[in-house]
Design a protein around this motif. Structure first.
Motif: not given
Length: 852
Positions: A541-546, A787-790, A838-852
């Motif tokens: 759901i787009d609250e800015g990040g999408v 943040t959705g932006s580098d 865990r942190l390195v894997k999260a920042i390197n292999y995350s893409k897309g949006f889902g519901m937690l």
């Protein structure tokens, strides 16, 4: 050099050689006071004075211009006869005695009964000498009080000597003067008797221009004394003067002569200690309050004077005014009924800074106003589906800028960097919501409200961004209210309050283009609604990040070499329009819309355009100097051509008015800058024309179609915003691309913690230890993940307001993030190594949006 100036300098050298400066510790070998100069006859001294004048030798500061006196002992009279026309000018005693009732002249003493109605450099020296000799400074105190409290007296002080231009020979070359004998020098002075007659005939009502060099020497001598001697007198005089100005200025007509006011303000702002002690507490605020009544023509004259003879003091004046603003900002207790915009000293000082701001531009390097774009950029769009004439909100031209005939875009290089005009304490304290309301009230039915948005040079880019944010959000909320009212009133098809885009991740360009095409054709104003993006098949759901990811993906696709819409400049790694692109104008319009939407929705983009693009977006055509950051190698080559002095330029450079460039396929394309350009060689006579035409072709003509479409798309979003009024081109780049300063120490200090974490938690300490050790690439990935932006927002990483929240006890889950709210959800891992994994894997292999 003017005749009278040359005469005065030669006279100064003569008395320095014969009488000295009076300083027992003088080290100047060309001064009698140094003890190193053997005695000279008057003729020898006169000849040597001419020689020193031609060499521009050093002059002592204490008595740079002793004046011949008619009632000195016979030795002095003999000297005057020997040097002839060099020194026989009216003495300072005559000037001082003009204000005395009996009209008598004093020899070397200042009569305690008389106070001069105006000051000259020599008069001030004599008063100081008399006070030091008698060990009493009452005459100096009375003189300062009399002169500096009166507009009339002060405006006539330190004036240039009048001269007759028609009889002034050309003596600009000192070497021409050095070879003259006494008779020739007398002739060079241009019939001294006529000069004196012309001086006598000048009306007392004429205000002569200020001699700033003389004024500065006088101040230098005055402030060598203990300031406690005359400080109170000067401050009280300035306060009285300010009161006189406040009464005088509102009653004057615009057609009246204001030369006296200009001289007064120039003299006051040259005071060396104006930004110190009681001056900044009492005198400077009073002068600033009085100056807010200045007519715009007087402001323009002041700006020109500060840009010309007074330019070397621009920084001191600016620092004094900035210090006053900062002192008042910190020292005034503001509250809900008394805002910073209501503080009269701050606002009046800001108005003075504005005059200095324009003077700073005039003193810098200006380009021709002919390089500004005219209305044709917004009048036609014949090749695009977006053939909609834009109703651009034209900001009223500043009256001062109009009189001066300049625009901030005309200034290639200011005398002082523009960032020296920022006042950070003011920018941090000003409430931009209130300021924006004042800004809008000035444009509406109300008036008299002060807004710093009308003085954007004093605000930092981060603060101005807030003003732009309020403007954009109010438009978005207005669309929501309209939609709600339509729904409540039973409208059959109420408008959507959002700009909704539904796109497929693997076909994002085509989907976005089709949807934006439909929106722009049906209702271009929908582009000013808040953007909401939905990726097909994803739950986010787009609250800015999408939206942030949407922009990132669009930019990546658009600048993909396979599209060939842009070319990469290898030297600078910047991108530029491909002049031979096969893509339609609609594609370039889409990029302009995306750029505008990013600004409108407060999103930072990973684009790397040269500065010339932002100058063009603000209304300025590209020129030769823009080639420096567009193509430094080409700029250097053309610069060498312009600086080549020899007449054989044609043989050395072997260049004609035909140029060549490559298309995307590597094919060489020839272009004649003028008709039959291949037959016209570049020579010393036409090299500047060649360079201007070459730069105009590369930056304007060759990409006119692409840029026109790009510009139209951009303006469809931002045409009604105060973007151009608030930001300069370099600030627009910062607004779009963000800061380049990746200061993670700043981010750590501003981060907040939730769910049981604090900055003392071990996992938080481990987290920052790992982050600080990351490479720049990994730091960018972390920003992208959280943040959705580098990109770093304008104002630095401290403005991100990152939140790290506890997401349960130790587990094998990866960290997650709410990019819409800059929240990082971090489980309490049992060890630092596990946290890193865990942190390195999260920042390197995350893409897309889902519901937690």
């Amino acid at each position: 050099m003017k005749r009278t100036a040359a005469r005065k300098l030669i006279e100064q050298y003569f008395y320095q050689l014969t009488e000295g400066c009076g300083n027992q510790n003088c080290k100047n070998i060309n001064c009698a006071s140094s003890g190193e100069l053997k005695p000279m006859t008057p003729n020898e001294a006169a000849g040597h004075a001419l020689k020193l004048f031609s060499q521009e030798a050093k002059l002592c500061e204490r008595h740079p211009s002793k004046i011949a006196r008619t009632n000195l002992p016979s030795k002095s009279n003999t000297q005057n006869e020997n040097i002839g026309g060099i020194c026989s000018i009216p003495s300072n005693d005559t000037i001082i005695s003009q204000s005395s009732k009996d009209g008598t002249k004093s020899n070397n003493k200042y009569s305690s009964a008389s106070v001069p109605s105006f000051l000259t450099e020599e008069a001030l020296y004599d008063i100081i000498d008399e006070c030091e000799a008698n060990d009493s400074y009452s005459p100096l105190i009375r003189t300062i009080g009399e002169v500096f409290s009166s507009i009339e007296n002060l405006s006539r002080s330190f004036a240039q000597e009048p001269f007759s231009p028609s009889s002034t020979p050309n003596v600009e070359n000192p070497e021409q003067v050095s070879g003259l004998n006494k008779e020739e020098l007398r002739h060079l002075e241009g019939e001294k008797d006529k000069d004196e007659d012309s001086c006598a005939n000048i009306s007392k009502n004429v205000i002569l221009p200020l001699d700033i060099a003389s004024l500065r020497r006088a101040y230098n001598a005055l402030f060598k004394l203990k300031t406690s001697i005359f400080e109170n007198s000067l401050i009280n005089a300035l306060v009285t003067l300010a009161g006189n100005l406040q009464m005088e200025l509102p009653t004057r007509k615009d057609t009246d002569n204001h030369d006296d006011i200009v001289n007064v303000l120039l003299i006051v702002f040259e005071i060396p200690s104006l930004g110190l002690g009681d001056f900044i507490d009492t005198a400077l605020p009073a002068i600033c309050r009085a100056s807010q009544w200045l007519p715009v023509e007087v402001q323009a004259t002041l700006a020109r004077m500060w840009a010309g003879p007074g330019r070397t003091n621009i920084r001191n004046i600016l620092q004094n005014l900035q210090q006053l603003i900062t002192t008042r900002t910190y020292g005034t207790p503001f509250h809900r009924d008394f805002f910073i915009q209501d503080e009269n000293v701050i606002t009046s000082a800001t108005k003075l800074v504005k005059i200095l701001y324009y003077g700073n531009m005039l003193a810098g390097v200006l380009e021709s106003p002919s390089l500004r774009y005219t209305d044709e950029m917004s009048d036609s769009m014949d090749e695009s589906f977006l053939a909609v004439k834009l109703k651009k909100n034209i900001t009223p031209e500043d009256p001062l800028a109009k009189i001066l005939g300049i625009h901030v875009l005309d200034c290639r290089k200011p005398y002082l960097p523009f960032n020296e005009f920022y006042n950070e304490p003011l920018s941090d304290l000003v409430e931009m919501d209130r300021d924006f309301a004042n800004y809008k009230s000035e444009l509406g039915i109300f008036s008299g409200k002060f807004s710093f948005m009308n003085y954007p040079f004093i605000l930092t880019p981060a603060t101005k961004t807030m003003g732009l944010y309020f403007d954009n959000r109010i438009r978005m909320y207005s669309e929501r209210r309209i939609s709600l009212l339509q729904a409540v009133s039973g409208h059959p098809s109420p408008s959507n309050p959002y700009l909704r885009l539904k796109v497929r991740r693997d076909n994002i360009i085509d989907d976005a283009l089709v949807e934006l095409e439909m929106i722009s054709m049906e209702n271009p104003n929908d582009l000013k609604k808040q953007l909401v993006v939905e990726f097909e098949g994803e739950q986010g759901i787009d609250e800015g990040g999408v939206s942030k990811e949407f922009f990132q993906l669009v930019i990546e696709e658009i600048f993909n070499p396979d599209y060939a819409m842009f070319t990469m400049q290898n030297e600078t790694q910047t991108v530029w329009f491909n002049p031979t692109s096969f893509e339609s104008s609609a594609q370039f319009t889409l990029i302009g819309i995306v750029l505008g939407l990013a600004i409108y929705n407060n999103v930072i983009l990973a684009v790397n355009f040269p500065m010339v693009l932002y100058r063009k977006l603000m209304g300025r055509k590209g020129s030769f100097e823009d080639l420096l950051d567009w193509n430094p190698v080409l700029y250097s080559s053309l610069k060498q051509m312009l600086e080549y002095p020899d007449p054989n330029l044609e043989d050395v450079f072997m260049q004609t008015f035909r140029i060549s460039y490559q298309d995307v396929f590597g094919t060489i394309i020839n272009y004649d800058l003028v008709d039959k350009g291949h037959k016209i060689p570049v020579t010393q006579e036409n090299k500047y024309e060649f360079v201007d035409l070459y730069a105009d072709f590369l930056l304007n003509k060759s990409v006119e179609k692409q840029f026109r479409a790009f510009y139209k798309g951009f303006q469809m979003v931002v045409d009604e915003s105060p973007l151009e009024q608030l930001f300069r081109p370099e600030e627009i780049e910062l607004l779009i691309c963000g800061s380049k300063n990746f200061d993670f120490d700043e981010l750590e200090k501003s981060t907040e913690y939730d769910g049981g974490y604090s900055n003392e938690s071990q996992i938080i300490k481990d987290f920052w230890s790992l982050v600080h050790a990351f490479s720049l690439e990994d730091k960018r990935k972390l920003l992208q993940f959280t943040t959705g932006s580098d990109r770093v927002p304008i104002g630095g990483l401290s403005r991100l307001k990152l939140v790290i929240a506890k997401n349960g006890p130790d587990s094998d889950r990866l960290p997650t993030a709410h990019t819409c709210f800059n929240v990082l959800l971090l489980p309490e891992y049992s060890s630092k190594d596990k946290l890193k994994d865990r942190l390195v894997k999260a920042i390197n292999y995350s893409k897309g949006f889902g519901m937690l």
